[in-house]
Design a protein around this motif. Sequence first.
Motif, PDB file in Angstrom:
ATOM      1  N   HIS A 247     -50.388  49.763  -3.811  1.00 36.63           N
ATOM      2  CA  HIS A 247     -50.790  50.205  -2.477  1.00 36.63           C
ATOM      3  C   HIS A 247     -49.626  50.805  -1.697  1.00 36.63           C
ATOM      4  O   HIS A 247     -49.821  51.600  -0.790  1.00 36.63           O
ATOM      5  CB  HIS A 247     -51.394  49.034  -1.699  1.00 36.63           C
ATOM      6  CG  HIS A 247     -52.719  48.595  -2.236  1.00 36.63           C
ATOM      7  ND1 HIS A 247     -53.867  49.318  -2.059  1.00 36.63           N
ATOM      8  CD2 HIS A 247     -53.069  47.520  -2.983  1.00 36.63           C
ATOM      9  CE1 HIS A 247     -54.877  48.688  -2.661  1.00 36.63           C
ATOM     10  NE2 HIS A 247     -54.407  47.606  -3.233  1.00 36.63           N
ATOM     11  N   GLN A 248     -48.385  50.413  -2.042  1.00 34.58           N
ATOM     12  CA  GLN A 248     -47.231  50.942  -1.309  1.00 34.58           C
ATOM     13  C   GLN A 248     -46.626  52.162  -1.990  1.00 34.58           C
ATOM     14  O   GLN A 248     -46.123  53.056  -1.330  1.00 34.58           O
ATOM     15  CB  GLN A 248     -46.139  49.865  -1.161  1.00 34.58           C
ATOM     16  CG  GLN A 248     -46.545  48.642  -0.368  1.00 34.58           C
ATOM     17  CD  GLN A 248     -47.237  47.603  -1.234  1.00 34.58           C
ATOM     18  OE1 GLN A 248     -46.969  47.526  -2.427  1.00 34.58           O
ATOM     19  NE2 GLN A 248     -48.144  46.834  -0.666  1.00 34.58           N
ATOM     20  N   ALA A 249     -46.613  52.176  -3.334  1.00 30.41           N
ATOM     21  CA  ALA A 249     -45.918  53.244  -4.049  1.00 30.41           C
ATOM     22  C   ALA A 249     -46.701  53.598  -5.306  1.00 30.41           C
ATOM     23  O   ALA A 249     -46.418  53.098  -6.386  1.00 30.41           O
ATOM     24  CB  ALA A 249     -44.504  52.794  -4.407  1.00 30.41           C
ATOM     25  N   TRP A 250     -47.685  54.497  -5.162  1.00 34.70           N
ATOM     26  CA  TRP A 250     -48.559  54.816  -6.300  1.00 34.70           C
ATOM     27  C   TRP A 250     -47.798  55.431  -7.465  1.00 34.70           C
ATOM     28  O   TRP A 250     -48.154  55.277  -8.617  1.00 34.70           O
ATOM     29  CB  TRP A 250     -49.675  55.763  -5.853  1.00 34.70           C
ATOM     30  CG  TRP A 250     -49.192  57.008  -5.155  1.00 34.70           C
ATOM     31  CD1 TRP A 250     -49.047  57.170  -3.819  1.00 34.70           C
ATOM     32  CD2 TRP A 250     -48.768  58.233  -5.751  1.00 34.70           C
ATOM     33  NE1 TRP A 250     -48.575  58.412  -3.536  1.00 34.70           N
ATOM     34  CE2 TRP A 250     -48.394  59.091  -4.702  1.00 34.70           C
ATOM     35  CE3 TRP A 250     -48.690  58.698  -7.073  1.00 34.70           C
ATOM     36  CZ2 TRP A 250     -47.919  60.388  -4.926  1.00 34.70           C
ATOM     37  CZ3 TRP A 250     -48.226  59.977  -7.302  1.00 34.70           C
ATOM     38  CH2 TRP A 250     -47.843  60.812  -6.244  1.00 34.70           C
ATOM     39  N   TRP A 251     -46.691  56.168  -7.154  1.00 36.47           N
ATOM     40  CA  TRP A 251     -46.001  56.896  -8.223  1.00 36.47           C
ATOM     41  C   TRP A 251     -45.368  55.973  -9.261  1.00 36.47           C
ATOM     42  O   TRP A 251     -45.212  56.356 -10.402  1.00 36.47           O
ATOM     43  CB  TRP A 251     -44.943  57.833  -7.624  1.00 36.47           C
ATOM     44  CG  TRP A 251     -43.991  57.130  -6.702  1.00 36.47           C
ATOM     45  CD1 TRP A 251     -42.809  56.550  -7.051  1.00 36.47           C
ATOM     46  CD2 TRP A 251     -44.142  56.921  -5.303  1.00 36.47           C
ATOM     47  NE1 TRP A 251     -42.219  55.982  -5.955  1.00 36.47           N
ATOM     48  CE2 TRP A 251     -43.018  56.205  -4.863  1.00 36.47           C
ATOM     49  CE3 TRP A 251     -45.129  57.266  -4.379  1.00 36.47           C
ATOM     50  CZ2 TRP A 251     -42.832  55.821  -3.529  1.00 36.47           C
ATOM     51  CZ3 TRP A 251     -44.947  56.889  -3.059  1.00 36.47           C
ATOM     52  CH2 TRP A 251     -43.818  56.180  -2.637  1.00 36.47           C
ATOM     53  N   VAL A 252     -45.045  54.741  -8.858  1.00 38.31           N
ATOM     54  CA  VAL A 252     -44.446  53.813  -9.825  1.00 38.31           C
ATOM     55  C   VAL A 252     -45.455  53.477 -10.924  1.00 38.31           C
ATOM     56  O   VAL A 252     -45.091  53.231 -12.065  1.00 38.31           O
ATOM     57  CB  VAL A 252     -43.972  52.523  -9.119  1.00 38.31           C
ATOM     58  CG1 VAL A 252     -43.236  51.617 -10.103  1.00 38.31           C
ATOM     59  CG2 VAL A 252     -43.081  52.860  -7.943  1.00 38.31           C
ATOM     60  N   LEU A 253     -46.754  53.479 -10.592  1.00 41.63           N
ATOM     61  CA  LEU A 253     -47.783  53.222 -11.602  1.00 41.63           C
ATOM     62  C   LEU A 253     -48.243  54.507 -12.280  1.00 41.63           C
ATOM     63  O   LEU A 253     -48.399  54.564 -13.493  1.00 41.63           O
ATOM     64  CB  LEU A 253     -48.980  52.513 -10.941  1.00 41.63           C
ATOM     65  CG  LEU A 253     -50.212  52.265 -11.815  1.00 41.63           C
ATOM     66  CD1 LEU A 253     -49.839  51.433 -13.034  1.00 41.63           C
ATOM     67  CD2 LEU A 253     -51.295  51.545 -11.027  1.00 41.63           C
TER      68      LEU A 253
END
Lengths: 283, 336
Positions: A247-253
């Motif tokens: 929810h905070q940092a979609w790019w990490v997933l």
Amino acid sequence: MADARGMVKRKAGLKLWLSGGWLALVVLAALLAPWIAPQDPLAQDLFLGRMPPAWVSGAEPGYWLGTDSLGRDVLSRILHGARIALTVALVAGGITCLIGAALGLLAGFLRGWVDLAISRLIDIWMAFPPVLFSILLIAVLGPGLSSIVIAIVVIDWTRFARVVRAEAMAQGAMDYVASAQVAGRGRLSTMVTEILPNVLPTIVVLLTLEMGIAVIVEAILSFVNLSISTDDPTWGGMIAEGRTSVHQAWWVLVFPLVTLFLTVLAFSQLGEGLKDRFDPVLR
Amino acid sequence: MQLLRAVLLRLATTAVTLLGVAVIVFVVIRVVPGNPIAMMLPPGATEADVARLTAQYGLDKSLPEQFLIWAGGVLRGDFGLSITARQPVLDLVLGRLPATLELSVMALVIACLLGGFAALTGTRARGTGGEAAIDVANGMALSIPDFLWGLILVLLFGVLWPLFHISGRVTPSLELPFTTDFYLFESVLRLRFDLWANIVSHMFLPALALAIPLAAIIGQLLKQSLKETMHLDYVTLARTKGYGENHVILREALRNAILPTLTLVGVQFTFLIGGTVIIERLFSYEGLGNLAIDAVINRDLPLIQGIVILFAVIFTAVNLCVDLLYAVLNPRLRHG
């Protein structure tokens, strides 16, 4: 009819090219990772935590795909992660193939008590939930690359054994095998020189599929935090981290997930393409 | 008579399989490093405390002895005590089993609907671009395992377009009036459709992730057998009688094409149940698989044993049912 055959062939060709091309990229990334990765994949910088990718406002220059919560560069970790993914795919896939195919060949060609014993073993193995079994094995073996390889081999040999056994059985009933026997060949020599070449295409296809499965298993084990170590850049570990902060940092997933998705798809499409290529009806 | 003998033989091999599973799990988990007993005791416990507890869990005896004691207990329905939860393993496992069963069955239903739909529309549109599109979608669905589908669904419908819940089985703050652990089923019986909607919204994404690969398999095989059936004489006859394409496919061809698919669905259903382990973890769904992973991480030996055996029993039971169903449905075997 000739037309339809041509179309299947063209489609198979496209599949082979696309999947082969992506896998070649992954291999290049793995080989060249230390030189092409823009950052050190292990370097943490808490001031650079969860920076978005380059095209989103607020990005930090030099971190093309953003950073994770510890400020590590996502792109560099994906490139280095390719090394672990490919190592697992090649080593685990290869050993699983050797052991599984050998057992399947023996069971299918020799029949009798050898077949009975191996088939019973396959039955027992099929009654285990594979993911749970692999997690259990890693718990026993301890985390690490070699444990992952062992777990994959121990669990997946049945994939090869089942199919190769059936193929070998079908081939064993054919006339050319009987004539080799009449010509005075030994059983084992017939198996290696007559049966093996004929089941080899099937084995190659299975091996390609198995490599994709090995990459997934490594990711699943990293996901439950039992793979290598939390520091080493693995795609599964990155995905596990990304899942918690989605929810905070979609790019990490998203980026490791897309990489893993394309790689697994490429392995399986390569297998499918090869299957069409080897199919004597289409050839 | 012949059927009875086949069934008895099948039951005997099933028993051998389960015994094999039990022995392997038993041996494997006793090689696990890390002393679970030491982990249970508070710091400062004496050697005598450790020895007492070790004896209480029977871990001081030899391996074969431990196995016989455990196997004897299992036959009486006693799977031992969980080390971490200090409750009977059977209670813990049976408490979680309904969650996993509901998830698996929901996934199976979704898979049959999706796969059936793909096969029927593909057959209806055979030879056109529509069929080619369905083939490509099938191929994609088939090559990507449930774990990745789960992650993609989390991103799409949990984050990007938050339509569904992505964690847990039911919203924790809700008051649950249930007496059984079959929440989904009981919510319908009690006509509590508010709760039902909440539960479905939690279960839908994990069930869909489990269903997609199976749906692809069903779609592919059913379409294949439909295509073969469409060339048979009786289908042509129906067509010359003037029935429309939909009637011919649904009423005539489907009935004969469905048998091979049915057998395959049974076998694949066990793979689906195996997939719940990681999918439950991914969606923090409180089922058997999630319990299993916790048990492995906590080195809870009796609990791990119980869960693996239960999974093996489910797998073999499903396979057995499929074989029997096939024997009943296939006229060639029935009158063999």
